[in-house]
Enzyme design. Structure first.
Site, PDB file in Angstrom:
ATOM      1  N   ARG A 111       0.868  -1.192   0.000  1.00 40.98           N
ATOM      2  CA  ARG A 111       0.000   0.000   0.000  1.00 40.98           C
ATOM      3  C   ARG A 111       0.894   1.226   0.000  1.00 40.98           C
ATOM      4  O   ARG A 111       1.788   1.350   0.855  1.00 40.98           O
ATOM      5  CB  ARG A 111      -0.904   0.040   1.230  1.00 40.98           C
ATOM      6  CG  ARG A 111      -1.503   1.434   1.434  1.00 40.98           C
ATOM      7  CD  ARG A 111      -2.540   1.540   2.509  1.00 40.98           C
ATOM      8  NE  ARG A 111      -3.765   0.888   2.096  1.00 40.98           N
ATOM      9  CZ  ARG A 111      -4.967   1.160   2.612  1.00 40.98           C
ATOM     10  NH1 ARG A 111      -5.096   2.068   3.556  1.00 40.98           N
ATOM     11  NH2 ARG A 111      -6.029   0.516   2.201  1.00 40.98           N
ATOM     12  N   HIS A 138      -7.476   0.854  -6.326  1.00 43.81           N
ATOM     13  CA  HIS A 138      -7.707   0.111  -5.067  1.00 43.81           C
ATOM     14  C   HIS A 138      -8.491  -1.168  -5.396  1.00 43.81           C
ATOM     15  O   HIS A 138      -9.648  -1.332  -5.019  1.00 43.81           O
ATOM     16  CB  HIS A 138      -8.484   0.991  -4.083  1.00 43.81           C
ATOM     17  CG  HIS A 138      -8.460   0.517  -2.663  1.00 43.81           C
ATOM     18  ND1 HIS A 138      -7.714  -0.564  -2.240  1.00 43.81           N
ATOM     19  CD2 HIS A 138      -9.098   0.974  -1.545  1.00 43.81           C
ATOM     20  CE1 HIS A 138      -7.897  -0.746  -0.946  1.00 43.81           C
ATOM     21  NE2 HIS A 138      -8.726   0.162  -0.503  1.00 43.81           N
ATOM     22  N   GLN A 141     -10.423  -3.516  -2.957  1.00 46.11           N
ATOM     23  CA  GLN A 141     -11.671  -2.893  -2.505  1.00 46.11           C
ATOM     24  C   GLN A 141     -12.805  -3.233  -3.481  1.00 46.11           C
ATOM     25  O   GLN A 141     -13.917  -3.583  -3.077  1.00 46.11           O
ATOM     26  CB  GLN A 141     -11.475  -1.373  -2.416  1.00 46.11           C
ATOM     27  CG  GLN A 141     -12.691  -0.637  -1.895  1.00 46.11           C
ATOM     28  CD  GLN A 141     -12.952  -0.908  -0.423  1.00 46.11           C
ATOM     29  OE1 GLN A 141     -12.069  -0.759   0.408  1.00 46.11           O
ATOM     30  NE2 GLN A 141     -14.176  -1.301  -0.095  1.00 46.11           N
ATOM     31  N   ASP A 234     -16.950   7.916  -1.219  1.00 43.97           N
ATOM     32  CA  ASP A 234     -15.657   7.775  -0.534  1.00 43.97           C
ATOM     33  C   ASP A 234     -15.344   9.151   0.076  1.00 43.97           C
ATOM     34  O   ASP A 234     -16.048  10.140  -0.203  1.00 43.97           O
ATOM     35  CB  ASP A 234     -14.589   7.365  -1.564  1.00 43.97           C
ATOM     36  CG  ASP A 234     -13.221   7.089  -0.944  1.00 43.97           C
ATOM     37  OD1 ASP A 234     -13.122   7.022   0.303  1.00 43.97           O
ATOM     38  OD2 ASP A 234     -12.237   6.944  -1.715  1.00 43.97           O
ATOM     39  N   CYS A 275     -16.164   2.647   1.145  1.00 48.40           N
ATOM     40  CA  CYS A 275     -15.000   1.794   1.433  1.00 48.40           C
ATOM     41  C   CYS A 275     -14.542   1.926   2.881  1.00 48.40           C
ATOM     42  O   CYS A 275     -13.891   1.031   3.403  1.00 48.40           O
ATOM     43  CB  CYS A 275     -13.870   2.124   0.477  1.00 48.40           C
ATOM     44  SG  CYS A 275     -13.432   3.865   0.475  1.00 48.40           S
ATOM     45  N   ARG A 320     -13.808  -7.494   2.746  1.00 45.43           N
ATOM     46  CA  ARG A 320     -12.405  -7.266   2.373  1.00 45.43           C
ATOM     47  C   ARG A 320     -11.576  -8.510   2.672  1.00 45.43           C
ATOM     48  O   ARG A 320     -10.706  -8.898   1.897  1.00 45.43           O
ATOM     49  CB  ARG A 320     -11.808  -6.078   3.157  1.00 45.43           C
ATOM     50  CG  ARG A 320     -12.462  -4.717   2.925  1.00 45.43           C
ATOM     51  CD  ARG A 320     -12.333  -4.247   1.496  1.00 45.43           C
ATOM     52  NE  ARG A 320     -10.957  -4.296   1.014  1.00 45.43           N
ATOM     53  CZ  ARG A 320      -9.972  -3.450   1.384  1.00 45.43           C
ATOM     54  NH1 ARG A 320     -10.217  -2.460   2.188  1.00 45.43           N
ATOM     55  NH2 ARG A 320      -8.748  -3.582   0.893  1.00 45.43           N
TER      56      ARG A 320
HETATM   57  N1  NVA Z   1      -9.649   7.286  -1.435  1.00 49.78           N
HETATM   58  C1  NVA Z   1      -9.284   6.912  -0.089  1.00 49.78           C
HETATM   59  C2  NVA Z   1      -9.541   5.454   0.119  1.00 49.78           C
HETATM   60  C3  NVA Z   1      -9.258   4.963   1.510  1.00 49.78           C
HETATM   61  C4  NVA Z   1      -9.526   3.511   1.670  1.00 49.78           C
HETATM   62  C5  NVA Z   1      -7.828   7.259   0.155  1.00 49.78           C
HETATM   63  O1  NVA Z   1      -7.003   6.972  -0.716  1.00 49.78           O
HETATM   64  O2  NVA Z   1      -7.524   7.823   1.212  1.00 49.78           O
HETATM   65  N1   CP Z   2     -11.146   0.655   2.755  1.00 53.61           N
HETATM   66  C1   CP Z   2      -9.869   0.580   3.143  1.00 53.61           C
HETATM   67  O1   CP Z   2      -8.966   0.338   2.346  1.00 53.61           O
HETATM   68  O2   CP Z   2      -9.681   0.775   4.458  1.00 53.61           O
HETATM   69  P1   CP Z   2      -8.267   0.922   5.192  1.00 53.61           P
HETATM   70  O3   CP Z   2      -7.664   2.222   4.716  1.00 53.61           O
HETATM   71  O4   CP Z   2      -8.599   0.940   6.652  1.00 53.61           O
HETATM   72  O5   CP Z   2      -7.407  -0.238   4.811  1.00 53.61           O
END
Ligand code: NVA
Ligand code: CP
Length: 336
Positions: A111, A138, A141, A234, A275, A320
């Protein structure tokens, strides 16, 4: 009974477009099977004795926990490596780090920020690499979201799937391309300045032409949400963009998911997905800070919708784990 297993062993999972419709649907079917086995106490140690590296440059609750629990359920050992634990790109190149990790681990989750990094890990490690979120995509997700849709509607084809909000973030990109791949009527409803990049829209349109799906990008909320089976949103500001709150609040307030928007769908069975994490009350320090500075008690979704019977966000969060387990088992396990 699962359809014939596509040849996924050894493959990385970086973004939706790398898979055929059949392969993508297979991950979801496999996740359903693994979820059912888990609920019935049937073990499935398809990764017995394997070692898995979990690389996180950004924080995470769901993705980290999902990978960790999935590894353990599959009989593998997870090793968490946070942003200050290794030299990735700082004092050791990504290529060299990838080669070292590939000598010790059987699979790598990543990540982080630039999508290029996860591609380089996949290119140089020699083991399957799974994208746990980058600035652009992502994909794990998407699998959890589509499993949740399937559980609620029994199918994915033709589902009117409407993403409302920041239309060019990682989750929006993934849902747009993933939805088109599996034949959904996928819509992105956002201000024009936050429309997805042209090449992503083109890709989604090409996929929809093959799958029988449909792609709409619109700034018009009434038009966008009419008939929706799913309303998805989101956060308005993704990780790494925290200096943009004021601008996003101004742009995205008309796109807040509230009961008025739910009614505008004209569909009493519409489900709400997010998400997570979500800003729907003042129970977070970020939420309080936004309230103090901008006077908003809720942002992308109201607490009323979040807590309503339309909301399936915690099923989605649980999914997930089942879907990530399916990705690891299919790409690294020895499934027949
Ligand atoms: N778009 C958000 C998703 C978090 C799971 C981010 O990248 O912060
Ligand atoms: N939805 C998601 O990816 O959550 P986290 O950022 O907690 O992993």
């Amino acid at each position: 009974m699962l359809a014939a297993t596509p040849k996924l062993q050894g493959k990385s999972f970086l973004c939706e477009k790398d898979f055929s419709r059949e392969e993508f649907l297979y991950f979801i079917e496999l996740a359903m099977k693994l979820k059912d086995e888990k609920k019935r106490g049937i073990t499935h140690r398809h990764l017995e004795g394997k070692n898995i590296a979990l690389l996180f440059e950004k924080p995470s609750t769901r993705t980290r926990c999902a990978f960790t629990v999935a590894c353990i359920d599959l009989g593998a050992h997870p090793e968490y490596l946070g942003k200050d634990d290794i030299q990735l790109g700082k004092k050791e190149s990504i290529e060299d780090t990838a080669k070292v990790l590939g000598r010790m681990f059987d699979g790598i989750e990543f990540r982080g920020f630039e999508h290029k990094k996860v591609e380089m890990l996949a290119q140089h490690s020699g083991v399957p690499v799974w994208n746990g979120l980058t600035d652009q995509w992502h994909p794990t997700q998407t699998l959890a979201d589509f499993l949740t849709v399937k559980e609620n509607f029994g199918h994915l084809e033709g589902i009117q799937f409407v993403y409302v909000g920041d239309g060019r973030n990682n989750v929006a990109n993934s849902l747009l391309v993933g939805g088109a791949l599996v034949g959904m009527d996928v819509r992105i409803c956002s201000p024009e300045s936050l429309f997805p990049a042209e090449e992503i829209v083109e890709l989604a349109k090409e996929l929809a032409a093959k799958s029988g799906g449909n792609v709409t990008i619109t700034s018009n909320v009434d038009e966008g949400v009419a008939g929706a089976d799913v309303i998805y949103t989101d956060v308005w500001v993704s990780m790494g963009e925290e200096d943009q709150f004021a601008e996003r609040i101004a742009l995205l307030s008309p796109y807040q998911v509230n009961m008025d928007m739910i009614r505008k769908t004209g569909n009493e069975q519409v489900i709400f997905l997010h998400c997570l994490p979500a800003f729907h009350d003042l129970e977070t320090s970020y939420g309080k800070d936004i309230y103090d500075k901008h006077g908003l008690p809720e942002m992308e979704v109201t607490n009323e919708v979040f807590r309503s019977e339309h909301s399936k966000v915690f099923d989605q969060a649980e999914n997930r784990m089942h879907t990530i387990k399916a990705v690891m088992a299919a790409t690294l396990g020895n499934l027949k």
